[in-house]
Design a protein around this motif. Structure first.
Motif, mmCIF file in Angstrom:
data_model
loop_
_atom_site.group_PDB
_atom_site.id
_atom_site.type_symbol
_atom_site.label_atom_id
_atom_site.label_comp_id
_atom_site.label_asym_id
_atom_site.label_seq_id
_atom_site.Cartn_x
_atom_site.Cartn_y
_atom_site.Cartn_z
ATOM 1 N N ASP A 170 4.649 -2.445 3.159
ATOM 2 C CA ASP A 170 4.290 -3.848 3.006
ATOM 3 C C ASP A 170 3.440 -4.211 4.215
ATOM 4 O O ASP A 170 3.931 -4.262 5.339
ATOM 5 C CB ASP A 170 5.549 -4.712 2.948
ATOM 6 C CG ASP A 170 5.243 -6.173 2.680
ATOM 7 O OD1 ASP A 170 4.124 -6.629 2.987
ATOM 8 O OD2 ASP A 170 6.138 -6.866 2.174
ATOM 9 N N ASN A 171 2.160 -4.447 3.985
ATOM 10 C CA ASN A 171 1.232 -4.707 5.080
ATOM 11 C C ASN A 171 1.502 -6.030 5.782
ATOM 12 O O ASN A 171 1.110 -6.214 6.932
ATOM 13 C CB ASN A 171 -0.209 -4.668 4.571
ATOM 14 C CG ASN A 171 -0.576 -3.295 4.059
ATOM 15 O OD1 ASN A 171 -0.060 -2.286 4.526
ATOM 16 N ND2 ASN A 171 -1.438 -3.247 3.070
ATOM 17 N N LEU A 172 2.170 -6.976 5.119
ATOM 18 C CA LEU A 172 2.460 -8.267 5.739
ATOM 19 C C LEU A 172 3.637 -8.181 6.708
ATOM 20 O O LEU A 172 3.609 -8.759 7.791
ATOM 21 C CB LEU A 172 2.738 -9.326 4.668
ATOM 22 C CG LEU A 172 1.570 -9.620 3.722
ATOM 23 C CD1 LEU A 172 1.991 -10.613 2.657
ATOM 24 C CD2 LEU A 172 0.362 -10.123 4.490
ATOM 25 N N THR A 173 4.694 -7.466 6.332
ATOM 26 C CA THR A 173 5.879 -7.357 7.195
ATOM 27 C C THR A 173 5.895 -6.059 7.996
ATOM 28 O O THR A 173 6.712 -5.906 8.893
ATOM 29 C CB THR A 173 7.168 -7.418 6.353
ATOM 30 O OG1 THR A 173 7.200 -6.279 5.472
ATOM 31 C CG2 THR A 173 7.255 -8.707 5.575
ATOM 32 N N GLY A 220 0.826 -1.189 0.000
ATOM 33 C CA GLY A 220 0.000 0.000 0.000
ATOM 34 C C GLY A 220 0.862 1.240 0.000
ATOM 35 O O GLY A 220 2.086 1.178 0.042
ATOM 36 N N SER A 221 0.224 2.349 -0.031
ATOM 37 C CA SER A 221 0.904 3.629 -0.022
ATOM 38 C C SER A 221 1.233 4.021 1.418
ATOM 39 O O SER A 221 0.410 3.876 2.309
ATOM 40 C CB SER A 221 -0.001 4.669 -0.674
ATOM 41 O OG SER A 221 0.619 5.918 -0.669
ATOM 42 N N LEU A 222 2.444 4.491 1.630
ATOM 43 C CA LEU A 222 2.868 4.967 2.943
ATOM 44 C C LEU A 222 2.393 6.403 3.111
ATOM 45 O O LEU A 222 2.603 7.244 2.230
ATOM 46 C CB LEU A 222 4.389 4.881 3.061
ATOM 47 C CG LEU A 222 5.002 5.314 4.382
ATOM 48 C CD1 LEU A 222 4.527 4.408 5.519
ATOM 49 C CD2 LEU A 222 6.519 5.269 4.284
ATOM 50 N N ASP A 223 1.743 6.700 4.226
ATOM 51 C CA ASP A 223 1.226 8.037 4.504
ATOM 52 C C ASP A 223 2.385 8.943 4.931
ATOM 53 O O ASP A 223 2.871 8.855 6.048
ATOM 54 C CB ASP A 223 0.162 7.972 5.596
ATOM 55 C CG ASP A 223 -0.456 9.327 5.891
ATOM 56 O OD1 ASP A 223 -0.421 10.213 5.008
ATOM 57 O OD2 ASP A 223 -0.970 9.503 7.010
ATOM 58 N N ILE A 265 6.098 10.240 9.074
ATOM 59 C CA ILE A 265 5.283 9.061 8.792
ATOM 60 C C ILE A 265 4.697 8.570 10.106
ATOM 61 O O ILE A 265 5.265 8.811 11.173
ATOM 62 C CB ILE A 265 6.094 7.944 8.093
ATOM 63 C CG1 ILE A 265 7.250 7.477 8.984
ATOM 64 C CG2 ILE A 265 6.582 8.401 6.732
ATOM 65 C CD1 ILE A 265 7.993 6.273 8.441
ATOM 66 N N PRO A 266 3.560 7.888 10.070
ATOM 67 C CA PRO A 266 2.943 7.425 11.307
ATOM 68 C C PRO A 266 3.763 6.322 11.982
ATOM 69 O O PRO A 266 4.398 5.512 11.315
ATOM 70 C CB PRO A 266 1.586 6.867 10.864
ATOM 71 C CG PRO A 266 1.458 7.129 9.423
ATOM 72 C CD PRO A 266 2.753 7.605 8.893
ATOM 73 N N LYS A 267 3.741 6.331 13.314
ATOM 74 C CA LYS A 267 4.310 5.231 14.092
ATOM 75 C C LYS A 267 3.269 4.113 14.085
ATOM 76 O O LYS A 267 2.180 4.292 14.595
ATOM 77 C CB LYS A 267 4.540 5.641 15.547
ATOM 78 C CG LYS A 267 5.717 6.518 15.786
ATOM 79 C CD LYS A 267 5.862 6.770 17.278
ATOM 80 C CE LYS A 267 6.994 7.706 17.560
ATOM 81 N NZ LYS A 267 7.110 8.016 19.003
ATOM 82 N N THR A 268 3.609 2.986 13.483
ATOM 83 C CA THR A 268 2.651 1.883 13.423
ATOM 84 C C THR A 268 3.321 0.552 13.721
ATOM 85 O O THR A 268 2.905 -0.474 13.205
ATOM 86 C CB THR A 268 1.992 1.798 12.032
ATOM 87 O OG1 THR A 268 3.034 1.610 11.061
ATOM 88 C CG2 THR A 268 1.169 3.014 11.711
ATOM 89 N N GLY A 269 4.374 0.551 14.511
ATOM 90 C CA GLY A 269 5.070 -0.682 14.800
ATOM 91 C C GLY A 269 5.976 -1.122 13.664
ATOM 92 O O GLY A 269 6.492 -2.225 13.660
ATOM 93 N N ARG A 270 6.173 -0.236 12.681
ATOM 94 C CA ARG A 270 7.032 -0.524 11.538
ATOM 95 C C ARG A 270 8.448 -0.763 12.062
ATOM 96 O O ARG A 270 8.912 -0.055 12.942
ATOM 97 C CB ARG A 270 7.001 0.675 10.588
ATOM 98 C CG ARG A 270 7.659 0.466 9.273
ATOM 99 C CD ARG A 270 7.296 1.584 8.307
ATOM 100 N NE ARG A 270 5.898 1.447 7.905
ATOM 101 C CZ ARG A 270 4.926 2.236 8.334
ATOM 102 N NH1 ARG A 270 5.176 3.202 9.161
ATOM 103 N NH2 ARG A 270 3.692 2.050 7.929
#
Length: 179
Positions: free
Chosen positions: A124-127, A45-48, A155-160
């Motif tokens: 990458d939504n899976l990793t 997906g697209s990274l915000d 960019i948002p903090k999302t556990g990346r």
């Protein structure tokens, strides 16, 4: 006789439009089932990314590499690297370090008007990892002053866990986010 001919013609048209007799072909059913079974969720997906305007690299920071990338997760580190370029007409975008991290790209000072741009940013939504592709363009004419090119965005903090940063299509570095 005319009505029988019209009726026959109507039946022929109806059969032709329906495709004639129905087929029951096992191979056709297998193809339909294979297609249904191979449906996969889109993992990318697209990274915000929110570009941050109104900053410059402080003179105390010496950039030596052709492109240097930073990942900043707190206001003290951000303020140690960047100064605010406030004018009467511009708006300074301040990152929210509670919900965002900052990615910055810079280059050594140059006399050629150089601009760093984000070409694409995907996740990458899976990793839960991301990729960011940057390009830098310069003017052909030399200026009488030097500038340090800079691109800053949040960019948002999302556990990346990691962000692969590319210069064009070449991997430059991988930025790792602390948990």
């Amino acid at each position: 006789m005319n009505s029988r001919l019209s009726f026959s013609a109507a039946i022929l048209l109806l059969l032709a439009s329906c495709g004639g007799a129905t087929r029951n072909n096992a191979a056709d059913g297998a193809v339909a089932n294979d297609t249904a079974l191979n449906i996969q969720a889109d993992s990318g997906g697209s990274l915000d990314v929110q570009p941050l305007n109104g900053y410059f690299v402080k003179n105390s920071i010496q950039v030596k590499d052709s492109l240097t990338f930073w990942l900043i997760d707190n206001p003290a580190a951000f303020d140690s690297l960047f100064g605010v370029a406030k004018t009467m007409n511009n708006k300074i975008d301040r990152p929210d370090f509670g919900t965002q991290v900052v990615v910055a790209a810079t280059m050594p000072s140059t006399y050629y008007g150089t601009q760093i741009q984000l070409a694409s940013a995907t996740t990458d939504n899976l990793t839960n990892n991301a990729e960011m592709h940057f390009v830098a363009t310069a003017q052909a004419e030399k200026n009488s002053y030097s500038t340090t090119p800079l691109w800053v965005g949040s960019i948002p903090k999302t556990g990346r866990t990691s962000i692969k940063v590319y210069t064009g299509d070449q991997l430059s570095t991988t930025l790792t986010i602390k948990e």
